[in-house]
Design an enzyme around this catalytic site. Structure first.
Site, PDB file in Angstrom:
ATOM      1  N   ASN A   1      36.495  38.487  54.269  1.00 59.52           N
ATOM      2  CA  ASN A   1      37.545  38.342  53.268  1.00 59.52           C
ATOM      3  C   ASN A   1      37.788  36.851  53.048  1.00 59.52           C
ATOM      4  OD1 ASN A   1      39.702  38.732  51.561  1.00 59.52           O
ATOM      5  ND2 ASN A   1      41.167  39.167  53.217  1.00 59.52           N
TER       6      ASN A   1
ATOM      7  N   HIS B   1      38.948  43.256  49.104  1.00 65.49           N
ATOM      8  CA  HIS B   1      38.963  41.829  49.410  1.00 65.49           C
ATOM      9  C   HIS B   1      38.565  41.029  48.182  1.00 65.49           C
ATOM     10  CE1 HIS B   1      39.713  42.611  53.516  1.00 65.49           C
ATOM     11  NE2 HIS B   1      38.501  43.036  53.826  1.00 65.49           N
ATOM     12  N   THR B   2      38.845  39.742  48.223  1.00 66.91           N
ATOM     13  CA  THR B   2      38.346  38.856  47.181  1.00 66.91           C
ATOM     14  C   THR B   2      36.827  38.854  47.233  1.00 66.91           C
ATOM     15  OG1 THR B   2      40.237  37.429  47.549  1.00 66.91           O
ATOM     16  CG2 THR B   2      38.459  36.528  46.240  1.00 66.91           C
ATOM     17  N   GLN B   3      36.200  39.461  46.245  1.00 67.48           N
ATOM     18  CA  GLN B   3      34.741  39.505  46.275  1.00 67.48           C
ATOM     19  C   GLN B   3      34.132  38.477  45.345  1.00 67.48           C
ATOM     20  OE1 GLN B   3      33.305  40.888  48.556  1.00 67.48           O
ATOM     21  NE2 GLN B   3      34.508  42.638  49.235  1.00 67.48           N
ATOM     22  N   GLN B   4      34.955  37.902  44.489  1.00 66.01           N
ATOM     23  CA  GLN B   4      34.440  36.853  43.623  1.00 66.01           C
ATOM     24  C   GLN B   4      35.609  36.012  43.137  1.00 66.01           C
ATOM     25  OE1 GLN B   4      33.250  38.074  39.691  1.00 66.01           O
ATOM     26  NE2 GLN B   4      33.866  40.184  40.078  1.00 66.01           N
TER      27      GLN B   4
END
Lengths: 272, 273
Positions: B145, B38-41
């Site tokens: 997410n 997932h987009t973690q940053q």
């Protein structure tokens, strides 16, 4: 919240020179405070209207108290996004119930439903403290309070949120008569029997005091008053019963109505 | 019309789509290996967006910079995105998530426009779009997410004949106010916006609102303050106005800045000049 705090790691297991992992935190705390007090044949549910994050005031008017049915009002406090979405789901379940049973859900059933809905997300909880107030089937004023994962109990009064630690001791003293002695020879104290005027001024004093001493409380206050059917409204609507600067409106029956009446009183709080 | 139910394990569908999109239903043989990424940053990011209600509408401002960390990577990015006639988004945060959001919302609006042609189908109001974004952002944060953005929704409500201004972010947090700011703007610009707004409208907002010229001046001052103090900002920005007439987005402009005082400044280090 102890539940979600990452316990400080013991030095022995501290990773050395590992890259700092940044994990998405799905929660936030939006401050504010709520409170409810029950009387013999009425219930008062109140909250402030400030929504904040850290030292920032996001808005001076965000709703925290919600009319659910003609005899139930719910106050939410904690993570605002969870609060709003939780209330949305509760209202949806209440609508389904009404379609299925052709009557609105009773207060104690709403309380039990809220418990199962909260516990249903036990392992990814709604970060919300709920206080439910209203009129029970026997016509008595009632307050139910919940923790984020669904533990609940019926009480005479409850404060929650940022200023819980400021307001609850005051309520313990004034509602439960803690640390008070009845005069010799007089009747013993019975909690939950105070007149509406007394309860209203306790609510107002709670919030003005919390506003003075807590930075996350202020801007405005919304007080919902649910009255049992047939009860007099003179002690609320009568001449000079409301304090200066208060505005009142009656919220009409949501369905066919069964005689209970809900009023909304708004008052400004300090904005600093 | 209603489709024929397809056989449980058919390998093609009625459109002969091949390969058939696989959904994870229990016994799927070639499931993902390991957890879903997932987009973690956020990577390429936009900074503050400002919003302000004024007489007859709402104004939204954002600069043209998309940063890659501390690198001023893309300096001609538009972060104001119109949606239909009476709504506009101002977006901060991850710019690839913003591009995805634009694509999704534009597709939805195309569909809505098509329906509006043939039917008495009301177009999406700013409130509708705000509700949709709130639900989308909250659903995505609940899947861990997140859509890594903070969005201001500005609009004109045709039914109520009043301006609309609201905020949504990656946590699903939502709120409305007559002045709004994201990110650094919440610290630096929001106090200035509130001061200007309340000077005319009063604390309850019942007085007259700022005129268009006054509102534009306040926003320009705020964008200048942000350029002076926010290291991830750019002195090249756009201001959008949303009124009953519709959305209009200005060309990029700059604030007049003053750096003469810097001549006399000396740091703490060795004074070599």
């Amino acid at each position: 919240m102890a539940l979600y705090h990452n316990a400080p790691m013991a030095h022995s297991q501290e990773p050395t020179a590992a890259p700092i992992e940044h994990r998405f935190n799905p929660y936030s705390d939006n401050g504010g405070s709520i409170l409810a007090i029950s009387g013999k044949d009425f219930s008062v549910i109140a909250g402030d209207t400030r929504q904040s994050e850290g030292y920032n005031i996001q808005t001076r008017y965000a709703r925290k108290v919600w009319q659910l049915t003609d005899k139930a009002v719910l106050a939410t406090n904690g993570f605002a996004a969870d609060g709003n979405n939780f209330v949305k789901r509760v209202k949806q379940r209440l609508e389904w119930y009404e379609h299925a049973h052709h009557k609105p859900m009773g207060l104690k059933s709403i309380a039990r439903m809220i418990q199962t809905m909260l516990y249903g997300k036990r392992f990814f909880p709604y970060y919300v403290y709920n206080i439910l107030g209203g009129i029970e089937e026997d016509g008595s004023g009632a307050v139910y309070s919940f923790d984020p994962v669904g533990s609940y109990e019926r009480e005479a009064c409850r404060a929650a949120g940022a200023a819980q630690s400021l307001i609850q001791p005051f309520l313990d003293n004034q509602i439960y008569f803690k640390n008070q002695q009845p005069e010799p020879g007089s009747q013993p104290f019975i909690p939950g029997n105070l007149p509406l005027a007394t309860v209203l001024s306790l609510v107002v004093d709670s919030f003005t005091s919390a506003t003075e001493r807590h930075i996350e409380v202020g801007d405005g206050m919304e007080i919902y008053i649910v009255m049992n059917k047939g009860r007099t409204t003179d002690d609320l609507l009568g001449e000079g019963k409301l304090q200066k600067g208060m505005q009142i409106e009656e919220l009409g029956a949501l369905g066919e109505g069964s005689g209970e009446r809900t009023f909304l009183v708004r008052q400004a709080l300090k904005r600093d | 019309m209603w489709k024929q139910p397809s056989p449980a394990n058919s390998s093609f569908n009625e459109f002969n789509t091949f390969p058939l999109p696989q959904t994870q239903r229990g016994q799927s043989s070639h499931a993902h290996h390991g957890p879903v990424g997932h987009t973690q940053q956020p990577l390429v990011t936009g900074t503050s967006v400002l919003g302000l209600k004024y007489e007859g509408g709402v104004m939204i401002a954002a600069d043209n910079l998309a940063s890659y960390g501390s690198l001023a990577r893309f300096r001609d990015i538009q972060r104001l995105h119109p949606l239909g006639k009476h709504t506009l988004l101002g977006v901060a945060g991850d710019m690839s998530d913003f591009q995805w959001l634009k694509k999704e919302l534009d597709a939805l609006l195309r569909e809505e426009d098509a329906l509006a042609l043939t039917d008495s189908h009301p177009s999406l109001s700013p409130k509708n779009i705000y509700e949709l974004l709130s639900n989308l952002f909250y659903a995505r944060r609940s899947k861990m997410n997140p859509v890594w953005n903070a969005v201001l929704v500005g609009g004109w409500d045709k039914v109520k004949q009043e301006s609309f201004l609201a905020y949504v972010d990656l946590l699903g947090t939502t709120y409305t106010a007559p002045t709004l700011a994201t990110g650094f703007g919440a610290h630096l610009a929001q106090p200035l916006l509130r001061e200007a707004y309340e000077a005319k409208a009063g604390i309850d907002g019942n007085g007259p609102l700022l005129t268009k010229e006054e509102a534009e001046k306040v926003l320009e001052d705020c964008m200048k303050v942000l350029f002076y103090r926010d290291a991830r900002s750019l002195n090249k920005y756009q201001i959008a106005t949303i009124t009953s007439e519709g959305v209009s987005i200005s060309d990029s402009k700059s604030a007049d800045t003053y750096w003469k005082f810097a001549e006399g400044l000396r740091g703490y280090g060795a004074q070599t000049q």
